[in-house]
Design a protein around this motif. Structure first.
Motif, mmCIF file in Angstrom:
data_model
loop_
_atom_site.group_PDB
_atom_site.id
_atom_site.type_symbol
_atom_site.label_atom_id
_atom_site.label_comp_id
_atom_site.label_asym_id
_atom_site.label_seq_id
_atom_site.Cartn_x
_atom_site.Cartn_y
_atom_site.Cartn_z
ATOM 1 N N LYS A 85 1.394 -4.367 7.140
ATOM 2 C CA LYS A 85 1.337 -2.914 7.260
ATOM 3 C C LYS A 85 2.687 -2.269 6.990
ATOM 4 O O LYS A 85 3.743 -2.829 7.292
ATOM 5 N N LEU A 86 2.622 -1.082 6.420
ATOM 6 C CA LEU A 86 3.796 -0.235 6.199
ATOM 7 C C LEU A 86 3.788 0.894 7.216
ATOM 8 O O LEU A 86 2.752 1.522 7.453
ATOM 9 N N LYS A 87 4.953 1.148 7.826
ATOM 10 C CA LYS A 87 5.054 2.235 8.789
ATOM 11 C C LYS A 87 6.232 3.136 8.431
ATOM 12 O O LYS A 87 7.276 2.660 7.984
ATOM 13 N N TYR B 7 8.100 -2.525 6.342
ATOM 14 C CA TYR B 7 6.986 -3.425 6.065
ATOM 15 C C TYR B 7 7.107 -4.663 6.938
ATOM 16 O O TYR B 7 8.174 -5.306 6.965
ATOM 17 N N ARG B 8 6.034 -4.990 7.646
ATOM 18 C CA ARG B 8 6.004 -6.170 8.501
ATOM 19 C C ARG B 8 5.074 -7.202 7.880
ATOM 20 O O ARG B 8 3.844 -7.023 7.874
ATOM 21 N N THR C 85 1.811 -8.436 9.668
ATOM 22 C CA THR C 85 0.637 -7.566 9.761
ATOM 23 C C THR C 85 0.211 -7.023 8.401
ATOM 24 O O THR C 85 -0.914 -6.544 8.254
ATOM 25 N N SER D 42 0.843 -1.206 0.000
ATOM 26 C CA SER D 42 0.000 0.000 0.000
ATOM 27 C C SER D 42 0.873 1.250 0.000
ATOM 28 O O SER D 42 1.061 1.908 1.036
#
Length: 722
Positions: free
Chosen positions: A440-442, A434-435, A438, A400
């Motif tokens: 998710k990108l942080k 990126y994990r 999960t 994303s």
């Protein structure tokens, strides 16, 4: 001393023959000494062949006089210093920027730009890639306070104890490998010469136990001088032993113009094998090989006709191949270290809408394989994305990420996390974590910040229709609310070659200055690049090169038709292969542009292959030895296309005396012909830097100075003010 050079030059040329004074009246006197040569029944005359001899005192004096004239003009422009000060202030105020991440020995190694350093450094941080823990290992500014020594590339050993670095000087890209202790920064006794040069580049891959490394090696005294930037091979160096004991590994049967890349990413994830990629010149044809680390055996995976453009190896000994055979946008094949041949591979991911990126000279790995996930870098027309798949090829969607970006790297770090680096036109370099667990990108503190803001600007995707009906994408960068009244000074940039795609990148202070002065900037995705795959490249290469120039002209006309500007306020910019594009723009459509900036460009297609790097370009441009290719090249060759009495644009060219990619003589000859023949009354300038090559490795003050030069030229010629 500088004052005496033009006088010395005039005395020199008086004895060299007679000619008419140049149409650009302010230029140094340049005699024409025509030399004719016949190719396939066509006689080609070269009036300035004598300017090819860089060691001739007359050529040196001529170059000094041209440079003095250009500097007098630029230094008289008040805005030149304003632009330079803006660029330098923005550079000094930006945050550190991190890239080229390598996980080794539980730590993350990275290259970092640390203002106000003149050159990037290489250092190490903890496995979580926390920049607060970053510690510099190699600082070229300490090695050479002048800023003229640079890091071509660096590779940490798998255990993280050592760092192999190619160092070169003055923008030459002529690199020698040095090995440093990562804890102390002390240099070891292992110094390996002839590992890097601009013709075929260079690379290195460590052995899994960190006891030595494979590296690219150019010939030495065993071959004639003329051969020493060709015939690249793979050799192995064991630490602590003299270079004379290094062991030949592969390459004696490779092409003369082989460009070898060793996959150090695979070594960081897999201790059993090393990949070798061999490109035949610059035309996009590759062979792939694998070195078995235990046996040392080299096995060919694919040949040139197999159209495998990139390979990656996973931690499970699976080998992933990006193939464009009957799939111009690319499909992903899978084979194994046990049976590596492409004939044994199975299709893992079929060709899709996006282009799976290849093994080009620039950018990170196109495929990154971990034990649980495949990350595939894809592109659609210029912007790029990261597609995620399971190990068996099942799609898991895309990361994303923001739209209209270019993903430069996807790198593994500790605990299975990934660093995803990307760029955009309006925001500086970003690094996200990126994990996979999960999805998710942080954001991370590795992302760059800049004092330059484009909050009032927008990047708009558009397209033009080329001469043959092809739709050519472009990105228009403008301030919001820009009036489409045909009065905006507009700069169109292009490249279009080698399968290299024009992707979003943050240009910072110089673009901000251009927009602040009322300008609009247009980035183009021309044929010859790789934006839509192999066919897009091939349609702009060899005998199809004219398509690139038609595409650029179509975009230029489109921005006029869309109401952005007019020909009297339109300028063009390009460099290297894009310099060839600028030469075509000057000579094929002189009425379309008010000013052209061409940097380190190619102009005389009949002579380019005689230079060492020019021989590597034959697979992209063609050769005068082939009748069809010769006629195609001559039909667009800018140098031969310059004609007396034509009203050419104002022209600014720049080159570097240490350029190993494009001979500076190309710029000297083109400038001489333009100055002699133009009838527009607009000036034609040449800038020559003795502290630069093709642009790679130049110190910050040199690079920013060169940018300030051409921006100030454009502001002056288009009547713009900051």
């Amino acid at each position: 001393m500088l004052r005496s050079k033009p006088l010395l030059f005039s005395l020199l040329v008086m004895s060299m023959g007679s000619t008419a004074w140049a149409a650009d009246r302010g230029v140094p006197f340049t005699p024409a000494h025509p030399v004719s040569q016949t190719y396939h029944g066509v006689r080609v005359t070269d009036p300035y062949r004598w300017l090819e001899n860089s060691d001739d005192p007359k050529v040196i004096a001529w170059s000094d006089a041209q440079n003095a004239r250009t500097r007098a003009y630029l230094d008289h422009l008040a805005q030149r210093q304003v632009v330079f000060d803006r660029l330098m202030a923005a550079y000094r105020a930006q945050s550190p920027s991190y890239s080229d991440f390598h996980l080794a020995g539980g730590h993350v190694f990275a290259q970092a730009v640390l203002p106000p350093h003149q050159q990037p450094v290489v250092g190490v941080m903890n496995g979580r890639a926390d920049p607060k823990t970053f510690r510099t290992i190699i600082d070229p500014d300490r090695i050479d306070p002048s800023g003229q020594t640079t890091i071509d590339w660096s590779v940490p050993s798998p255990d993280g104890r050592l760092l192999a670095v190619s160092l070169s000087q003055n923008g030459t890209e002529d690199g020698t490998v040095h090995v440093f202790d990562t804890k102390t920064g002390a240099e070891t006794a292992d110094i390996v010469p002839r590992a890097q040069y601009p013709t075929a580049g260079g690379s290195l891959a460590w052995k899994a136990d960190s006891s030595g490394f494979w590296y690219t090696r150019y010939p030495g005294e065993e071959r004639p001088e003329a051969d020493r930037h060709f015939y690249q091979q793979v050799w192995y160096h064991r630490l602590g032993t003299p270079v004379s004991q290094d062991v030949y590994v592969a390459g004696r049967d490779f092409p003369k113009i082989a460009e070898i890349a060793l996959d150090n990413y695979g070594v960081s994830q897999n201790g059993h094998a090393v990949l070798i990629s061999v490109e035949e010149g610059d035309g996009g044809r590759f062979q792939q090989y694998v070195i078995n680390q235990k046996s040392g055996q080299v096995t060919r995976i694919s040949d040139f006709d197999d159209r495998v453009v990139a390979a990656a190896i996973g931690p499970d000994d699976h080998i992933y191949l990006v193939s464009r055979k009957n799939a111009p946008r690319g499909e992903l094949l899978e084979t194994s270290l046990e049976h590596p041949a492409v004939a044994d591979a199975k299709r893992l991911i079929a060709q899709g809408e996006g282009v799976i990126m290849g093994g080009a000279e620039f950018g990170g790995a196109p495929v990154i394989a971990t034990r649980k996930t495949l990350y595939v870098r894809e592109m659609v027309g210029g912007p790029s994305r990261v597609a995620v798949f399971s190990p068996d090829g099942k799609p898991r969607g895309d990361l994303s990420l923001p739209p209209v970006i270019s993903v430069s790297d996807v790198s593994p770090i500790a605990h299975g996390d990934m660093l995803v680096s990307f760029n955009s036109y309006l925001t500086p370099h970003q690094v996200m974590r990126y994990r996979p667990g999960t999805g998710k990108l942080k954001p991370t503190p590795l992302s760059s910040t800049s004092p330059v803001s484009f909050a009032d600007c927008e990047a708009v995707r558009a397209e033009a229709t080329s001469l043959d009906g092809t739709h050519v994408p472009m990105t228009v960068i403008r301030r919001r609310g820009t009036h489409l009244d045909g009065r905006n000074p507009t700069l169109v940039y292009g490249y279009g070659g080698y399968g290299i795609s024009e992707m979003p990148r943050f240009m910072g202070a110089w673009l901000r200055a251009w927009l602040d002065a009322g300008g609009v900037y247009v980035d183009t995705n021309l044929r010859g690049g790789g934006e839509f795959g192999a066919t897009w490249h091939e349609d702009g290469a060899l005998t199809h090169k004219q398509n690139v120039f038609d595409d650029f002209a179509a975009v230029s006309r489109q921005v006029i038709a869309d109401g952005y500007t007019s020909s009297s306020r339109l300028a063009a910019l390009g460099g290297s292969n894009g310099g060839l594009l600028m030469g075509a723009a000057m000579t094929q459509t002189p009425e379309l542009y008010r000013a052209v900036v061409s940097l380190v460009g190619i102009y005389d297609m009949t002579r380019i292959e005689l230079d060492p790097n020019g021989a590597f370009n034959v697979t992209e441009f063609g050769t005068v030895r082939d009748p069809a290719q010769f006629h195609a090249m001559l039909s667009y060759s800018p140098y031969q296309a310059v004609r007396p009495g034509v009203k050419y644009q104002a022209v600014f060219m720049a080159t570097g005396t240490h350029d190993g990619r494009v001979n500076p003589a190309q710029s000297r000859k083109m400038i001489a012909k333009l100055q002699a023949d133009t009838a527009s009354g607009y000036p034609v300038y040449l800038s020559i830097s003795d502290k630069a090559g093709h642009g790679m490795g130049s110190a910050v003050n040199v690079r920013l100075g060169q940018t300030a030069d051409y921006v100030a030229f454009l502001l002056d010629q288009l009547g713009m003010k900051l």
